[in-house]
Design an enzyme around this catalytic site. Structure first.
Site, PDB file in Angstrom:
ATOM      1  N   GLU A   1      10.502  -5.674   3.196  1.00  0.00           N
ATOM      2  CA  GLU A   1      10.654  -7.022   2.708  1.00  0.00           C
ATOM      3  C   GLU A   1      10.280  -6.937   0.978  1.00  0.00           C
ATOM      4  O   GLU A   1      10.861  -7.544   0.090  1.00  0.00           O
ATOM      5  CB  GLU A   1       9.788  -8.204   3.346  1.00  0.00           C
ATOM      6  CG  GLU A   1      10.458  -8.387   4.524  1.00  0.00           C
ATOM      7  CD  GLU A   1       9.811  -7.329   5.766  1.00  0.00           C
ATOM      8  OE1 GLU A   1       9.894  -7.666   7.039  1.00  0.00           O
ATOM      9  OE2 GLU A   1       9.179  -6.326   5.303  1.00  0.00           O
TER      10      GLU A   1
ATOM     11  N   LYS B   1       0.776  -1.306   0.051  1.00  0.00           N
ATOM     12  CA  LYS B   1      -0.036  -0.016  -0.059  1.00  0.00           C
ATOM     13  C   LYS B   1       0.906   1.155  -0.015  1.00  0.00           C
ATOM     14  O   LYS B   1       0.589   2.288  -0.902  1.00  0.00           O
ATOM     15  CB  LYS B   1      -0.985   0.080   1.094  1.00  0.00           C
ATOM     16  CG  LYS B   1      -1.828   1.142   1.091  1.00  0.00           C
ATOM     17  CD  LYS B   1      -2.506   1.160   2.508  1.00  0.00           C
ATOM     18  CE  LYS B   1      -3.808   0.170   2.703  1.00  0.00           C
ATOM     19  NZ  LYS B   1      -4.559   0.195   3.868  1.00  0.00           N
TER      20      LYS B   1
ATOM     21  N   HIS C   1      -1.385 -38.651  11.348  1.00  0.00           N
ATOM     22  CA  HIS C   1      -0.174 -39.256  11.565  1.00  0.00           C
ATOM     23  C   HIS C   1       0.977 -38.178  12.239  1.00  0.00           C
ATOM     24  O   HIS C   1       2.340 -38.253  12.030  1.00  0.00           O
ATOM     25  CB  HIS C   1       0.521 -39.756  10.170  1.00  0.00           C
ATOM     26  CG  HIS C   1      -0.508 -40.968   9.734  1.00  0.00           C
ATOM     27  ND1 HIS C   1      -0.248 -42.355  10.039  1.00  0.00           N
ATOM     28  CD2 HIS C   1      -1.679 -40.841   9.107  1.00  0.00           C
ATOM     29  CE1 HIS C   1      -1.176 -42.667   9.620  1.00  0.00           C
ATOM     30  NE2 HIS C   1      -2.085 -41.826   8.773  1.00  0.00           N
TER      31      HIS C   1
ATOM     32  N   GLU D   1      -2.989 -11.648  14.477  1.00  0.00           N
ATOM     33  CA  GLU D   1      -2.662 -10.347  14.553  1.00  0.00           C
ATOM     34  C   GLU D   1      -3.577  -9.418  14.797  1.00  0.00           C
ATOM     35  O   GLU D   1      -3.587  -8.347  15.397  1.00  0.00           O
ATOM     36  CB  GLU D   1      -2.145  -9.917  13.067  1.00  0.00           C
ATOM     37  CG  GLU D   1      -1.380  -8.522  12.713  1.00  0.00           C
ATOM     38  CD  GLU D   1      -0.875  -8.556  11.376  1.00  0.00           C
ATOM     39  OE1 GLU D   1       0.373  -8.823  11.280  1.00  0.00           O
ATOM     40  OE2 GLU D   1      -1.642  -7.883  10.471  1.00  0.00           O
TER      41      GLU D   1
ATOM     42  N   LYS E   1      10.330  -4.075  13.306  1.00  0.00           N
ATOM     43  CA  LYS E   1      10.664  -3.719  12.020  1.00  0.00           C
ATOM     44  C   LYS E   1      11.518  -2.295  12.139  1.00  0.00           C
ATOM     45  O   LYS E   1      12.517  -2.203  11.666  1.00  0.00           O
ATOM     46  CB  LYS E   1       9.698  -3.109  10.832  1.00  0.00           C
ATOM     47  CG  LYS E   1       8.658  -4.456  10.793  1.00  0.00           C
ATOM     48  CD  LYS E   1       7.793  -4.138   9.384  1.00  0.00           C
ATOM     49  CE  LYS E   1       6.567  -3.073   9.917  1.00  0.00           C
ATOM     50  NZ  LYS E   1       5.383  -3.111   9.101  1.00  0.00           N
TER      51      LYS E   1
ATOM     52  N   GLY F   1      -4.307  -5.021   6.000  1.00  0.00           N
ATOM     53  CA  GLY F   1      -3.628  -5.993   5.188  1.00  0.00           C
ATOM     54  C   GLY F   1      -4.356  -7.418   5.281  1.00  0.00           C
ATOM     55  O   GLY F   1      -4.229  -8.170   4.109  1.00  0.00           O
ATOM     56  N   ARG F   2      -4.517  -7.999   6.600  1.00  0.00           N
ATOM     57  CA  ARG F   2      -4.988  -9.414   6.622  1.00  0.00           C
ATOM     58  C   ARG F   2      -6.405  -9.352   6.106  1.00  0.00           C
ATOM     59  O   ARG F   2      -6.880 -10.446   6.259  1.00  0.00           O
ATOM     60  CB  ARG F   2      -4.689  -9.842   8.190  1.00  0.00           C
ATOM     61  CG  ARG F   2      -5.691  -8.871   9.020  1.00  0.00           C
ATOM     62  CD  ARG F   2      -4.933  -9.185  10.494  1.00  0.00           C
ATOM     63  NE  ARG F   2      -5.444  -8.163  11.438  1.00  0.00           N
ATOM     64  CZ  ARG F   2      -4.976  -6.975  11.737  1.00  0.00           C
ATOM     65  NH1 ARG F   2      -3.881  -6.745  10.976  1.00  0.00           N
ATOM     66  NH2 ARG F   2      -5.506  -6.520  12.725  1.00  0.00           N
TER      67      ARG F   2
END
Length: 561
Positions: A214, A208, A397, A366, A525, A280-281
């Protein structure tokens, strides 16, 4: 809606739930035997989802108290405030309108003087037109060749949602292949780009602010890879004009920072924006989903949006006693705050949903991993759950042993579909077995075993040696919710996503927290930027670090060739 939250622990319903928990002795076997109507009463329909809550550790008294708690913390009022665009994200003074991303074109919603529905569909139309050009071959790379691979560069919500949905809807993907880069570990970019042809690769940079460390680092790596590859093949020259033309044909952006987009070399006309009222999420159904639109096409993406909207309408209009997201969220509060559960398993019996638990990790943790309420006061009880999971039968398993016979209470959501994407048969010994039926036999058996267990007498009746009997007893009373759908269509995927969004919202309202900020991700960050010079070998910056960090960086510098 910025008033102070209700302290849940001060409510009559909380006192009632505390009393119920103190005397709680769940016995699912006895409950089912004594109550033939339990399954019908506790099974609900939400859009296309069939949701069986009957194997949860809750009787009518618990459910009634949870519904009373929802009333006392004003869940429906808070829900309505969100849907009409009130600034319920109070720490950022923003509306929370991911639900507006899937409103029909003919709907209207005025927020802060702006028709947000018109804005949403204006961007959707641009995304759809772009995706149509890429899918048809009208959009080509700098050499004139059709795009074969789209690489989405993002992180967090700009990656987890699109990659989860791309994997889930793989049977519907009839466009270019999509790949995803998120981790700043250079291995991620290197492996993702491996085997690709720069001339037929298109990058979507999703940020955005167009400033995410990153994402921008990976975008620069991909830009260098693209230009090096095109130059080495002779497709472009070494001059700046050739480079600029190549970047403009092979990069687009999902961003609102048009100046930074242009500075990178992307034509701002090929930047698709979204709004500060989309976290964002919660953004996969915005322009962040551009890579998915390219893969499956606008029609399928529209179907996913319609599924989300159907769940939104269920959450908005259903009475809380039949409201599936509200009931599931309230049950999670019961387990977390009254029965001591700390984690929550999501177990999709659908391989295509193998990334769904990872997607939910960000959505839930979050959102609700907070220790202060939305007015800044400390929380008065535990908040959040650790969400985790893997597809069945793989998990059987691996970690099911702990869920079945361990000492921890782990509520689990089992998800399955009736119609498989790939209806394969297993021909063996002259017989043909429906593999999906065998697969779902495990789904049904696991929730049955977790609920009802196996007694010592039942173990003995199998001829088990007495010394081994205790090890083979299953206590049962391990809570599960079963969610089923006809098939994993785009609509059903949208319904599942919106279901968990509203579950998360419900829990946040009970705890009085702002589920839509994420300040907890900021400090690391910020410190990474401060530490970076020391990592690069700056002795003065290294000396300023705390002893542990200084020692670790020194080890790194000594061992980096």
């Amino acid at each position: 809606m910025t008033d102070s939250p209700v302290d849940p622990t001060s409510t009559d319903a909380w006192d009632r739930l505390t009393t119920l928990a103190e005397a709680f002795a769940p016995d699912l076997r006895a409950w089912f035997e004594a109550d033939p109507e339990r399954v019908d009463r506790m099974t609900h329909t939400a859009a296309d989802l069939h949701v069986d809550l009957s194997k949860n550790l809750a009787d009518d008294d618990v459910v009634a108290a949870l519904l009373a708690l929802a009333g006392e913390v004003r869940l429906t009022e808070r829900r309505d405030a969100m849907l009409r665009g009130d600034h319920i994200n109070v720490t950022e003074d923003r509306a929370v309108l991911h639900t507006a991303l899937r409103l029909p074109r003919d709907a209207t919603l005025q927020v802060d003087g702006q028709d947000v529905v018109a804005d949403v569909h204006e961007v959707l139309d641009r995304v759809y037109a772009f995706a149509g050009d890429v899918r048809s071959g009208a959009w080509t790379g700098v050499t004139g060749e059709q795009i074969a691979t789209v690489v989405n560069i993002g992180i967090g919500g700009s990656d987890l949602g699109p990659v989860m949905a791309y994997e889930a809807l793989a049977p519907y993907a009839d466009g270019p292949e999509c790949r995803f880069i998120s981790n700043i570990d250079p291995t991620d970019a290197a492996r993702t780009l491996e085997g690709l042809d720069p001339a037929t690769t298109l990058f979507i940079v999703s940020s955005k602010t167009f400033g995410t460390l990153e994402t921008l680092t990976n975008a620069r790596l991909c830009k260098a890879w693209l230009l090096d590859g095109l130059r080495s093949s002779g497709a472009i020259g070494g001059d700046d004009d050739s480079s600029s033309g190549a970047v403009a044909k092979h990069f687009v952006a999902v961003s609102t920072a048009l100046d930074k987009v242009a500075a990178f070399g992307i034509d701002p006309a090929n930047a698709f924006g979204f709004w500060d009222w989309v976290g964002g999420r919660y953004s996969m159904d915005s322009a962040i989903g551009t890579s998915l639109v390219v893969a499956v096409g606008p029609e399928r993406f529209d179907e996913m949006l319609a599924g989300m909207h159907a769940m939104d309408e269920h959450f908005r209009a259903s009475d809380l006693a039949q409201n599936v997201p509200a009931l599931m969220g309230l049950l999670n509060v019961w387990y977390t705050n009254f029965l001591g559960a700390q984690t929550h398993a999501v177990l999709p019996y659908a391989q295509l949903l193998h990334r769904f638990p990872a997607y939910l990790q960000q959505l839930t943790m979050e959102s609700n991993g907070k220790s202060v309420r939305w007015d800044g006061s400390p929380v008065t009880t535990d908040t959040g759950e650790v969400f985790w999971g893997e597809p069945g039968t793989n998990g059987q398993h691996a970690f099911y042993q702990l869920i079945h016979q361990g000492t921890r209470l782990i509520p689990a959501d089992f998800i399955a579909v009736a119609e498989p994407a790939y209806p394969l048969k297993d021909a063996h010994d002259g017989q043909s077995t429906d593999v999906h039926g065998l697969f779902l036999a495990n789904f049904f058996a696991q929730t049955k075993a977790l609920a009802f267990g196996k007694t010592a007498d039942e173990v003995r009746a199998e001829g088990t040696p007495e010394a081994v009997v205790p090890a083979r007893v299953f206590e049962g009373n391990r809570p599960t919710t079963s969610i089923m759908a006809p098939a994993l269509t785009p609509s059903v995927l949208g319904q599942l996503i919106a279901l968990y969004e509203h579950i998360t919202f419900t829990q946040g309202v009970v705890w009085g927290i702002d589920s839509f900020d994420q300040w907890g991700v900021e400090l690391g960050k910020q410190l990474a930027q401060q530490v970076a010079p020391a990592v690069a070998g700056d002795a003065e910056a290294l000396a300023e670090q705390d002893p542990s960090t200084r020692s670790l960086i020194s080890y790194y510098l000594e061992h980096r060739s």
